[in-house]
Design a protein around this motif. Structure first.
Motif, PDB file in Angstrom:
ATOM      1  N   ALA A   5      -8.069 -15.281  23.643  1.00 31.92           N
ATOM      2  CA  ALA A   5      -8.167 -16.733  23.425  1.00 31.92           C
ATOM      3  C   ALA A   5      -7.579 -17.093  22.064  1.00 31.92           C
ATOM      4  O   ALA A   5      -8.301 -17.312  21.081  1.00 31.92           O
ATOM      5  CB  ALA A   5      -9.621 -17.170  23.488  1.00 31.92           C
ATOM      6  N   GLU A  31     -12.323 -26.365  14.975  1.00 36.77           N
ATOM      7  CA  GLU A  31     -12.831 -25.395  13.999  1.00 36.77           C
ATOM      8  C   GLU A  31     -13.421 -26.074  12.777  1.00 36.77           C
ATOM      9  O   GLU A  31     -14.459 -25.665  12.261  1.00 36.77           O
ATOM     10  CB  GLU A  31     -11.699 -24.443  13.576  1.00 36.77           C
ATOM     11  N   LYS A  85      -5.185 -22.422   6.428  1.00 37.30           N
ATOM     12  CA  LYS A  85      -3.727 -22.278   6.552  1.00 37.30           C
ATOM     13  C   LYS A  85      -3.033 -23.447   5.843  1.00 37.30           C
ATOM     14  O   LYS A  85      -3.385 -24.608   6.102  1.00 37.30           O
ATOM     15  CB  LYS A  85      -3.340 -22.252   8.036  1.00 37.30           C
ATOM     16  N   VAL A 153      -3.883 -17.693   7.112  1.00 39.96           N
ATOM     17  CA  VAL A 153      -4.953 -18.388   6.364  1.00 39.96           C
ATOM     18  C   VAL A 153      -4.752 -18.250   4.847  1.00 39.96           C
ATOM     19  O   VAL A 153      -5.064 -19.156   4.086  1.00 39.96           O
ATOM     20  CB  VAL A 153      -6.351 -17.877   6.793  1.00 39.96           C
ATOM     21  N   LEU A 177      -5.186  -8.661   8.952  1.00 43.04           N
ATOM     22  CA  LEU A 177      -4.220  -9.399   9.763  1.00 43.04           C
ATOM     23  C   LEU A 177      -4.917 -10.358  10.731  1.00 43.04           C
ATOM     24  O   LEU A 177      -4.269 -11.159  11.369  1.00 43.04           O
ATOM     25  CB  LEU A 177      -3.294  -8.435  10.506  1.00 43.04           C
TER      26      LEU A 177
HETATM   27  N1  LIG Z   1       0.833 -11.697  10.195  1.00 46.17           N
HETATM   28  C1  LIG Z   1      -0.261 -11.930   9.436  1.00 46.17           C
HETATM   29  N2  LIG Z   1      -1.141 -12.915   9.818  1.00 46.17           N
HETATM   30  C2  LIG Z   1      -2.231 -13.109   9.030  1.00 46.17           C
HETATM   31  C3  LIG Z   1      -2.485 -12.351   7.854  1.00 46.17           C
HETATM   32  N3  LIG Z   1      -3.666 -12.806   7.316  1.00 46.17           N
HETATM   33  C4  LIG Z   1      -4.127 -13.787   8.121  1.00 46.17           C
HETATM   34  N4  LIG Z   1      -3.269 -13.964   9.175  1.00 46.17           N
HETATM   35  C5  LIG Z   1      -3.372 -14.944  10.283  1.00 46.17           C
HETATM   36  O1  LIG Z   1      -4.019 -16.108   9.801  1.00 46.17           O
HETATM   37  C6  LIG Z   1      -4.589 -16.768  10.935  1.00 46.17           C
HETATM   38  C7  LIG Z   1      -6.032 -17.115  10.605  1.00 46.17           C
HETATM   39  O2  LIG Z   1      -6.325 -18.339  11.203  1.00 46.17           O
HETATM   40  P1  LIG Z   1      -7.344 -18.504  12.437  1.00 46.17           P
HETATM   41  O3  LIG Z   1      -7.855 -19.894  12.396  1.00 46.17           O
HETATM   42  O4  LIG Z   1      -8.329 -17.375  12.462  1.00 46.17           O
HETATM   43  O5  LIG Z   1      -6.441 -18.295  13.744  1.00 46.17           O
HETATM   44  P2  LIG Z   1      -5.242 -19.177  14.295  1.00 46.17           P
HETATM   45  O6  LIG Z   1      -3.960 -18.636  13.743  1.00 46.17           O
HETATM   46  O7  LIG Z   1      -5.514 -20.627  14.099  1.00 46.17           O
HETATM   47  O8  LIG Z   1      -5.238 -18.804  15.852  1.00 46.17           O
HETATM   48  P3  LIG Z   1      -6.459 -18.914  16.891  1.00 46.17           P
HETATM   49  O9  LIG Z   1      -6.898 -17.508  17.177  1.00 46.17           O
HETATM   50  O10 LIG Z   1      -5.830 -19.597  18.091  1.00 46.17           O
HETATM   51  O11 LIG Z   1      -7.540 -19.760  16.240  1.00 46.17           O
HETATM   52  C8  LIG Z   1      -4.517 -15.788  12.114  1.00 46.17           C
HETATM   53  O12 LIG Z   1      -3.458 -16.133  12.988  1.00 46.17           O
HETATM   54  C9  LIG Z   1      -4.255 -14.462  11.418  1.00 46.17           C
HETATM   55  O13 LIG Z   1      -3.573 -13.548  12.260  1.00 46.17           O
HETATM   56  C10 LIG Z   1      -1.528 -11.335   7.483  1.00 46.17           C
HETATM   57  O14 LIG Z   1      -1.665 -10.638   6.462  1.00 46.17           O
HETATM   58  N5  LIG Z   1      -0.460 -11.149   8.308  1.00 46.17           N
END
Ligand SMILES: Nc1nc2c(ncn2[C@@H]2O[C@H](COP(=O)(O)OP(=O)(O)OP(=O)(O)O)[C@@H](O)[C@H]2O)c(=O)[nH]1
Length: 194
Positions: A5, A31, A85, A153, A177
């Motif tokens: 998801a 969120e 983010k 993020v 990650l």
């Molecule tokens: N490639 C990469 N992504 C990172 C890293 N640190 C954090 N992220 C990304 O930062 C995002 C954190 O935001 P979330 O709100 O948890 O997730 P999202 O991207 O909005 O995606 P959903 O799972 O649909 O909520 C995630 O997509 C993580 O994979 C990193 O060092 N490398």
């Protein structure tokens, strides 16, 4: 069938790299609303992050009876406040300056759900210490990585040139990650899903 998801390309790639067969669907949750309504008086990042992962898995599970749905979330805290983010490159530069020379906490949570019931969940933290890098160094990384940084993020991608901005990391690579992969694989094996 396993459904992840998420809209996160990073999470999708991490799970795809395991060779597991799965589908993806974006969770439709607010969120920020869940974050703002966090009831605990103490700053409880682990609880919030787990609640968000659970909510994503439950949301998609409600549309897919009998499917095993994996949800995940990641939060970044520094001095008991959350960062998110970055919306654009100006916000990205501001956020990196805020993190420069300090230690912040990444918490990643994962949840496995079926028919709206959480079967398993776990979260883990990583302590991330950034160097006192110069604006020029940050701009160089931003130039190399581009808008991929806006999908992270912390405004960095540990697996890329962003690593040059770090002094020290204490934690699991996959947690950083955004997907605590090893505990998830153990749970999926115990659930006989893989
Ligand atoms: N490639 C990469 N992504 C990172 C890293 N640190 C954090 N992220 C990304 O930062 C995002 C954190 O935001 P979330 O709100 O948890 O997730 P999202 O991207 O909005 O995606 P959903 O799972 O649909 O909520 C995630 O997509 C993580 O994979 C990193 O060092 N490398």
């Amino acid at each position: 069938m396993i459904i992840l998801a998420t809209k996160s390309q990073t999470r999708i790639q991490l799970l795809a790299n395991t060779g597991i067969d799965f589908k993806t669907e974006t969770a439709r949750i607010d969120e920020r609303e869940i974050e703002s309504s966090a009831t605990s008086s103490t700053f409880d990042q682990q609880n919030l992050t787990q609640n968000l992962a659970d909510a994503k898995a439950k949301n998609v599970s409600s549309r897919h009876p009998q499917a095993l749905v994996v949800g995940a979330d990641q939060t970044l805290s520094i001095n008991d406040s959350y960062l998110h983010k970055p919306a654009n490159f100006d916000a990205l530069r501001d956020q990196l300056q805020l993190l420069r020379g300090k230690t912040h906490i990444l918490c990643a949570a994962v949840s496995v759900c079926r028919d709206g019931e959480v079967l398993w969940g776990q979260q883990s933290d990583a302590k991330m210490t950034m160097r006192e890098f110069s604006d020029a160094e940050a701009d160089h990384v931003i130039k190399l990585e581009g808008d991929k940084l806006l999908k992270s993020v912390g405004g960095y991608r540990l697996e890329g040139p962003s690593i040059q901005l770090f002094e020290r990391i204490d934690g699991d690579y996959f947690t950083i990650l955004g997907l605590p992969l090893l505990p998830l694989l153990t749970a999926l094996r115990e659930l006989k899903a893989i």
